[in-house]
Scaffold this motif. Structure first.
Motif, PDB file in Angstrom:
ATOM      1  N   SER A   1      -0.037   5.084 -18.214  1.00 25.20           N
ATOM      2  CA  SER A   1      -0.444   4.198 -17.126  1.00 25.20           C
ATOM      3  C   SER A   1       0.785   3.791 -16.326  1.00 25.20           C
ATOM      4  CB  SER A   1      -1.157   2.959 -17.670  1.00 25.20           C
ATOM      5  OG  SER A   1      -0.311   2.220 -18.541  1.00 25.20           O
ATOM      6  N   ASP A   2       0.628   3.752 -15.008  1.00 27.02           N
ATOM      7  CA  ASP A   2       1.704   3.377 -14.094  1.00 27.02           C
ATOM      8  C   ASP A   2       1.229   2.231 -13.213  1.00 27.02           C
ATOM      9  OD1 ASP A   2       3.912   5.598 -14.322  1.00 27.02           O
ATOM     10  OD2 ASP A   2       2.004   6.657 -14.318  1.00 27.02           O
ATOM     11  N   ASP A   3       2.101   1.252 -13.034  1.00 30.00           N
ATOM     12  CA  ASP A   3       1.805   0.123 -12.160  1.00 30.00           C
ATOM     13  C   ASP A   3       3.038  -0.183 -11.314  1.00 30.00           C
ATOM     14  OD1 ASP A   3      -0.907  -0.918 -13.202  1.00 30.00           O
ATOM     15  OD2 ASP A   3       0.315  -0.735 -15.009  1.00 30.00           O
ATOM     16  N   GLY A   4       2.803  -0.632 -10.092  1.00 26.36           N
ATOM     17  CA  GLY A   4       3.928  -1.014  -9.241  1.00 26.36           C
ATOM     18  C   GLY A   4       3.453  -1.787  -8.026  1.00 26.36           C
ATOM     19  N   GLN A   5       4.341  -2.539  -7.463  1.00 30.76           N
ATOM     20  CA  GLN A   5       4.019  -3.257  -6.237  1.00 30.76           C
ATOM     21  C   GLN A   5       5.301  -3.516  -5.452  1.00 30.76           C
ATOM     22  OE1 GLN A   5       2.339  -7.009  -7.772  1.00 30.76           O
ATOM     23  NE2 GLN A   5       4.066  -8.058  -6.820  1.00 30.76           N
ATOM     24  N   ALA A   6       5.134  -3.653  -4.142  1.00 31.39           N
ATOM     25  CA  ALA A   6       6.242  -3.994  -3.251  1.00 31.39           C
ATOM     26  C   ALA A   6       5.778  -5.129  -2.347  1.00 31.39           C
ATOM     27  CB  ALA A   6       6.663  -2.786  -2.432  1.00 31.39           C
ATOM     28  N   ASP A   7       6.649  -6.081  -2.124  1.00 33.55           N
ATOM     29  CA  ASP A   7       6.326  -7.261  -1.302  1.00 33.55           C
ATOM     30  C   ASP A   7       7.347  -7.405  -0.180  1.00 33.55           C
ATOM     31  OD1 ASP A   7       4.203  -8.891  -3.042  1.00 33.55           O
ATOM     32  OD2 ASP A   7       5.698  -8.043  -4.398  1.00 33.55           O
TER      33      ASP A   7
ATOM     34  N   MET B   1       3.478  -9.329   3.205  1.00 34.91           N
ATOM     35  CA  MET B   1       2.745  -8.076   2.992  1.00 34.91           C
ATOM     36  C   MET B   1       2.957  -7.631   1.555  1.00 34.91           C
ATOM     37  SD  MET B   1       3.694  -6.028   6.487  1.00 34.91           S
ATOM     38  CE  MET B   1       2.589  -4.693   6.041  1.00 34.91           C
ATOM     39  N   LYS B   2       1.957  -6.959   1.006  1.00 31.59           N
ATOM     40  CA  LYS B   2       2.056  -6.483  -0.367  1.00 31.59           C
ATOM     41  C   LYS B   2       1.359  -5.133  -0.491  1.00 31.59           C
ATOM     42  CE  LYS B   2       1.656  -9.236  -3.853  1.00 31.59           C
ATOM     43  NZ  LYS B   2       1.140 -10.179  -4.894  1.00 31.59           N
ATOM     44  N   VAL B   3       1.988  -4.224  -1.211  1.00 30.71           N
ATOM     45  CA  VAL B   3       1.389  -2.930  -1.540  1.00 30.71           C
ATOM     46  C   VAL B   3       1.344  -2.823  -3.054  1.00 30.71           C
ATOM     47  CG1 VAL B   3       1.591  -0.430  -1.375  1.00 30.71           C
ATOM     48  CG2 VAL B   3       2.228  -1.856   0.566  1.00 30.71           C
ATOM     49  N   ILE B   4       0.178  -2.515  -3.590  1.00 27.05           N
ATOM     50  CA  ILE B   4      -0.003  -2.413  -5.038  1.00 27.05           C
ATOM     51  C   ILE B   4      -0.432  -0.985  -5.384  1.00 27.05           C
ATOM     52  CG2 ILE B   4      -1.316  -3.234  -7.029  1.00 27.05           C
ATOM     53  CD1 ILE B   4      -1.605  -5.904  -5.639  1.00 27.05           C
ATOM     54  N   ARG B   5       0.145  -0.469  -6.419  1.00 26.71           N
ATOM     55  CA  ARG B   5      -0.159   0.904  -6.872  1.00 26.71           C
ATOM     56  C   ARG B   5      -0.475   0.859  -8.358  1.00 26.71           C
ATOM     57  NH1 ARG B   5       3.309   3.444  -9.736  1.00 26.71           N
ATOM     58  NH2 ARG B   5       5.115   2.297  -8.962  1.00 26.71           N
TER      59      ARG B   5
END
Length: 316
Positions: A255-261, A276-280
């Protein structure tokens, strides 16, 4: 807000979104959560050795109680580390000592309880060896309950960057779970004392073979001269107990998780602040099941003799 500046704001926000996407791609590409991949032999041996059993990979039916092996132990490795390496890369089989009578004697001393039929025909393993011998002379198998053995790898990364537009931050993590399960296993063997006595008797009839110089020469022929250094230790072992199964299940889940803000700087975006937020997130899994027509050995226990300690024996 001055509408004449809206195109500029939109351009900046568009640029910010592009930067944010690029950050996510960079995090995906460089995340240290990518643990070094173990090959099949390393993963198998690591998991089985956790149970205090010498692993056998690939599993084989051609390994028996009474087999005599010469074992090479490199100077830089401990015995525990050596046991995690494939057997054929560190040992050679020298011969076999027939231990049928000792196996039967050991089995007949154990109580036998009623069997419970399994609903899965693929897992029905005959309790007695397949042979034309009378039932009293056939080797019985003892039921062994193998727990599922799992290994979890986890790593994560995070970062923060201040720019003219605002503050960028991001994180990424990866988890990998590997599991080996043996739904049904059986074993047979002899007591360590009986195995140690049998190994000594086997060597007495082969005095020229059970010599350290002879064993080193044979190991050099089979494994290579560069491996059999003077500092490496050599030992003799006799298999005293084997663990066998007809069914092996291997699973691997990742499992992979990540986010950028992004938090923009009001001074650079016409006095307005934006977040702004991007979630993966993603996951994948693989499962492999092997059902064999006959039991295959997945591990064993043995007694060993180090040449410097002969005739003393050691069980492991």
């Amino acid at each position: 807000m001055d509408t004449s500046q809206s195109p500029s704001i939109l351009r900046r926000l568009g640029l910010t979104a592009a930067v944010l996407t690029a950050v996510m791609l960079l995090l995906e590409a460089s995340a240290p959560a990518r643990e070094p991949e173990l090959d099949a032999a390393e993963a198998w041996n690591l998991q089985i050795s956790k149970l205090g059993i010498t692993p056998v990979y690939p599993p084989t039916e051609d390994l028996h109680v009474g087999d005599v092996w010469a074992l090479l132990i490199p100077p830089a490795l401990s015995r525990a580390a050596v046991s995690q390496e494939p057997l054929l890369t560190r040992a050679i089989r020298l011969g076999h000592s027939d231990q049928r009578e000792a196996i039967l004697a050991s089995a007949h001393r154990r109580p036998v309880f009623a069997e419970v039929a399994t609903e899965n025909p693929a897992l029905r393993t005959p309790r007695l060896e397949h042979s034309d011998l009378p039932e009293s002379q056939r080797i019985p198998l003892a039921l062994v309950g193998f727990p599922s053995v799992s290994r979890t790898l986890h790593a994560e990364r995070s970062g923060r960057l201040s720019t003219l537009i605002g503050t960028l931050s991001g994180s990424a993590s990866r988890s990998v779970v590997e599991e080996i399960s043996v739904p049904e296993a059986h074993g047979y063997g002899i007591e360590p004392l009986a195995a140690a006595t049998a190994l000594q008797a086997w060597c007495r009839t082969r005095p020229g073979l059970c010599q350290e110089g002879t064993i080193r020469t044979l190991l050099s022929f089979a494994l290579g001269r560069e491996m059999v250094t003077p500092e490496a230790r050599v030992e003799l072992l006799m298999v005293s107990y084997v663990f066998a199964t007809r069914h092996i299940r291997l699973t691997r889940h990742r499992s992979d998780d990540g986010q950028a803000d992004l938090e923009t700087n009001p001074d650079q975006v016409a006095g307005n602040q934006a977040k702004m937020k991007v979630i993966r997130a993603s996951s994948s899994g693989v499962e492999a099941q092997n059902v064999f027509p006959r039991p295959v050995v997945i591990g064993f226990r043995s007694v060993t003799f180090a040449f410097e300690s002969l005739p003393q024996g050691r069980s492991r």
